[in-house]
Motif scaffolding. Sequence first.
Motif, PDB file in Angstrom:
ATOM      1  N   UNK A 168      23.155  19.519 -22.539  1.00 38.21           N
ATOM      2  CA  UNK A 168      23.980  18.791 -23.810  1.00 38.21           C
ATOM      3  C   UNK A 168      23.361  18.737 -25.280  1.00 38.21           C
ATOM      4  N   UNK A 169      23.736  19.883 -26.422  1.00 36.40           N
ATOM      5  CA  UNK A 169      22.771  19.230 -27.154  1.00 36.40           C
ATOM      6  C   UNK A 169      24.206  19.608 -28.734  1.00 36.40           C
ATOM      7  N   UNK A 170      22.830  18.340 -29.341  1.00 42.81           N
ATOM      8  CA  UNK A 170      24.382  17.602 -29.753  1.00 42.81           C
ATOM      9  C   UNK A 170      25.094  17.998 -31.504  1.00 42.81           C
ATOM     10  N   UNK A 171      24.207  19.236 -31.557  1.00 42.21           N
ATOM     11  CA  UNK A 171      24.950  19.473 -32.990  1.00 42.21           C
ATOM     12  C   UNK A 171      24.907  21.741 -32.554  1.00 42.21           C
ATOM     13  N   UNK A 172      25.743  22.220 -33.376  1.00 41.65           N
ATOM     14  CA  UNK A 172      25.517  23.858 -33.537  1.00 41.65           C
ATOM     15  C   UNK A 172      24.543  23.959 -33.935  1.00 41.65           C
ATOM     16  N   UNK A 173      24.133  23.226 -34.150  1.00 35.27           N
ATOM     17  CA  UNK A 173      22.521  24.277 -34.957  1.00 35.27           C
ATOM     18  C   UNK A 173      21.291  24.231 -33.433  1.00 35.27           C
ATOM     19  N   UNK A 174      21.713  22.770 -33.644  1.00 39.69           N
ATOM     20  CA  UNK A 174      20.903  23.266 -32.045  1.00 39.69           C
ATOM     21  C   UNK A 174      21.081  23.799 -30.739  1.00 39.69           C
ATOM     22  N   UNK A 175      22.609  24.506 -30.520  1.00 38.40           N
ATOM     23  CA  UNK A 175      22.297  25.186 -29.722  1.00 38.40           C
ATOM     24  C   UNK A 175      22.055  26.467 -30.268  1.00 38.40           C
ATOM     25  N   UNK A 176      22.685  27.049 -31.355  1.00 40.89           N
ATOM     26  CA  UNK A 176      21.649  28.545 -31.892  1.00 40.89           C
ATOM     27  C   UNK A 176      20.037  28.015 -31.384  1.00 40.89           C
ATOM     28  N   UNK A 177      19.554  27.577 -31.870  1.00 36.56           N
ATOM     29  CA  UNK A 177      18.185  27.050 -31.510  1.00 36.56           C
ATOM     30  C   UNK A 177      18.103  27.386 -29.766  1.00 36.56           C
ATOM     31  N   UNK A 178      18.765  26.656 -29.031  1.00 38.78           N
ATOM     32  CA  UNK A 178      18.671  26.639 -27.940  1.00 38.78           C
ATOM     33  C   UNK A 178      18.405  27.865 -27.469  1.00 38.78           C
ATOM     34  N   UNK A 179      19.589  28.660 -27.644  1.00 39.38           N
ATOM     35  CA  UNK A 179      19.795  30.031 -27.372  1.00 39.38           C
ATOM     36  C   UNK A 179      18.358  30.645 -28.149  1.00 39.38           C
ATOM     37  N   UNK A 180      18.121  30.787 -28.643  1.00 42.80           N
ATOM     38  CA  UNK A 180      17.469  31.216 -29.010  1.00 42.80           C
ATOM     39  C   UNK A 180      15.866  30.908 -28.973  1.00 42.80           C
ATOM     40  N   UNK A 181      15.147  29.572 -28.435  1.00 45.93           N
ATOM     41  CA  UNK A 181      14.552  29.573 -27.258  1.00 45.93           C
ATOM     42  C   UNK A 181      14.312  30.214 -25.903  1.00 45.93           C
ATOM     43  N   UNK A 182      15.733  30.307 -25.620  1.00 45.69           N
ATOM     44  CA  UNK A 182      15.617  30.734 -24.441  1.00 45.69           C
ATOM     45  C   UNK A 182      16.261  30.205 -23.232  1.00 45.69           C
ATOM     46  N   UNK A 183      16.831  28.699 -23.658  1.00 48.45           N
ATOM     47  CA  UNK A 183      17.135  27.828 -22.512  1.00 48.45           C
ATOM     48  C   UNK A 183      18.905  28.040 -22.196  1.00 48.45           C
ATOM     49  N   UNK A 184      19.524  29.395 -22.182  1.00 49.36           N
ATOM     50  CA  UNK A 184      20.687  29.365 -21.841  1.00 49.36           C
ATOM     51  C   UNK A 184      21.610  30.092 -22.953  1.00 49.36           C
ATOM     52  N   UNK A 185      22.753  30.586 -22.616  1.00 49.95           N
ATOM     53  CA  UNK A 185      23.774  31.321 -23.490  1.00 49.95           C
ATOM     54  C   UNK A 185      24.316  29.954 -24.557  1.00 49.95           C
ATOM     55  N   UNK A 186      26.067  30.521 -24.725  1.00 52.22           N
ATOM     56  CA  UNK A 186      26.061  29.494 -25.413  1.00 52.22           C
ATOM     57  C   UNK A 186      27.680  29.993 -25.843  1.00 52.22           C
ATOM     58  N   UNK A 187      28.371  29.098 -26.089  1.00 54.60           N
ATOM     59  CA  UNK A 187      29.748  30.565 -26.911  1.00 54.60           C
ATOM     60  C   UNK A 187      30.376  29.323 -27.836  1.00 54.60           C
ATOM     61  N   UNK A 188      30.298  30.110 -29.044  1.00 58.92           N
ATOM     62  CA  UNK A 188      30.160  30.023 -30.802  1.00 58.92           C
ATOM     63  C   UNK A 188      30.782  29.779 -31.133  1.00 58.92           C
ATOM     64  N   UNK A 189      31.145  29.280 -32.782  1.00 50.48           N
ATOM     65  CA  UNK A 189      32.499  30.116 -33.558  1.00 50.48           C
ATOM     66  C   UNK A 189      31.366  31.602 -33.601  1.00 50.48           C
ATOM     67  N   UNK A 190      31.461  32.583 -34.131  1.00 48.22           N
ATOM     68  CA  UNK A 190      31.000  33.909 -34.864  1.00 48.22           C
ATOM     69  C   UNK A 190      30.824  33.377 -36.049  1.00 48.22           C
ATOM     70  N   UNK A 191      31.224  32.590 -36.584  1.00 48.13           N
ATOM     71  CA  UNK A 191      30.708  32.784 -37.936  1.00 48.13           C
ATOM     72  C   UNK A 191      30.079  32.130 -38.742  1.00 48.13           C
ATOM     73  N   UNK A 192      29.636  30.895 -37.155  1.00 45.04           N
ATOM     74  CA  UNK A 192      28.814  29.947 -37.503  1.00 45.04           C
ATOM     75  C   UNK A 192      27.691  30.576 -36.807  1.00 45.04           C
TER      76      UNK A 192
END
Length: 318
Positions: free
Chosen positions: A226-250
């Motif tokens: 659980x990561x409490x922001x969309x920006x955190x999710x993006x950085x978490x994916x880039x860092x290799x923590x896992x996958x994410x389901x996110x709005x394409x425009x974001x």
Amino acid sequence: MRKSLLRMTLRQMTVFRAVCDNRSYSRAAEEMALTQPAVSLQIRQLEELIGQPLFEYVGKKLYMTDAAEALQHACLDIFGRLENLDMQLSELQGSLQGQLRLAVESSAKYFIPHLFAAFRQSYPEVSLQLAVVNHAQAIKRLSINRDDLLIMAMVPTGMELEFFPFLDNAIIAVARPDHPLLRRGPLQLQDLTAYPLLLREAGSGTRQATQEYCHQKRAHFPQTLEIGSLEGQREGVIAGLGLALLPRHAVRRELDGGALVELPVAELPLMRSWCVVHPRGKHLSPVAQTFFEFVRQQRSQIGELVGRFQALQPGPVD
């Protein structure tokens, strides 16, 4: 009506509203450029007029009483009517003036300022008060009539609401460019469940939509973070923590720059629509009504506007 209520002043209600918003006497005092004793005095005077306490401390946290909840609703109505009067007087003078109080779900915050900028080209004297909230907070604000309008993707069915869908919101699966799934062919949603999934906080509309969809498709992720922001999710994916389901425009900037890759999942994208929403029967201010009609009339142009905004985003910095 109690005669004591007629002695309440707009100044007292303004101070009261600041304490409600901040849940703190000291922060309310700072916001209004007052001393804390001055704020406390205004609240005590209000409590004397009402005959009931407005706030109480539990531990070190300030809570509103039932009387405060009722007074907050009345203050919202009173100040809303005064703002509406100001706008109507401006219209009589031949111009649209006033403030648009707009709440948006967090994943819409990237394009809404650009939408408002396009609106303001026609109505330059309109100002904006923008609140960024998650889905649960948006529903709460709707229930207390806090804002002129809301922008949300999952309109609740159990409330009497007017809404208009104006922009597609495609939710996709993203991974870093060296992820093992990219060496495979077309994917099923089930294939993603072997890897950790990064989730927004409870109350997020994107989280609710994706969890319901995954449950419907019988794709259960045993590992989640659980990561409490969309920006955190993006950085978490880039860092290799896992996958994410996110709005394409974001994540358009990261996709175009190569920092993220959209996974070719057969059941995706999950399509939702951004909607402009207000309670049914709500009397919209002239500014809110004009913005609502602008979104309705400019629906086709809004997609082009968002496309131009995304194309102008800079790529990642090395």
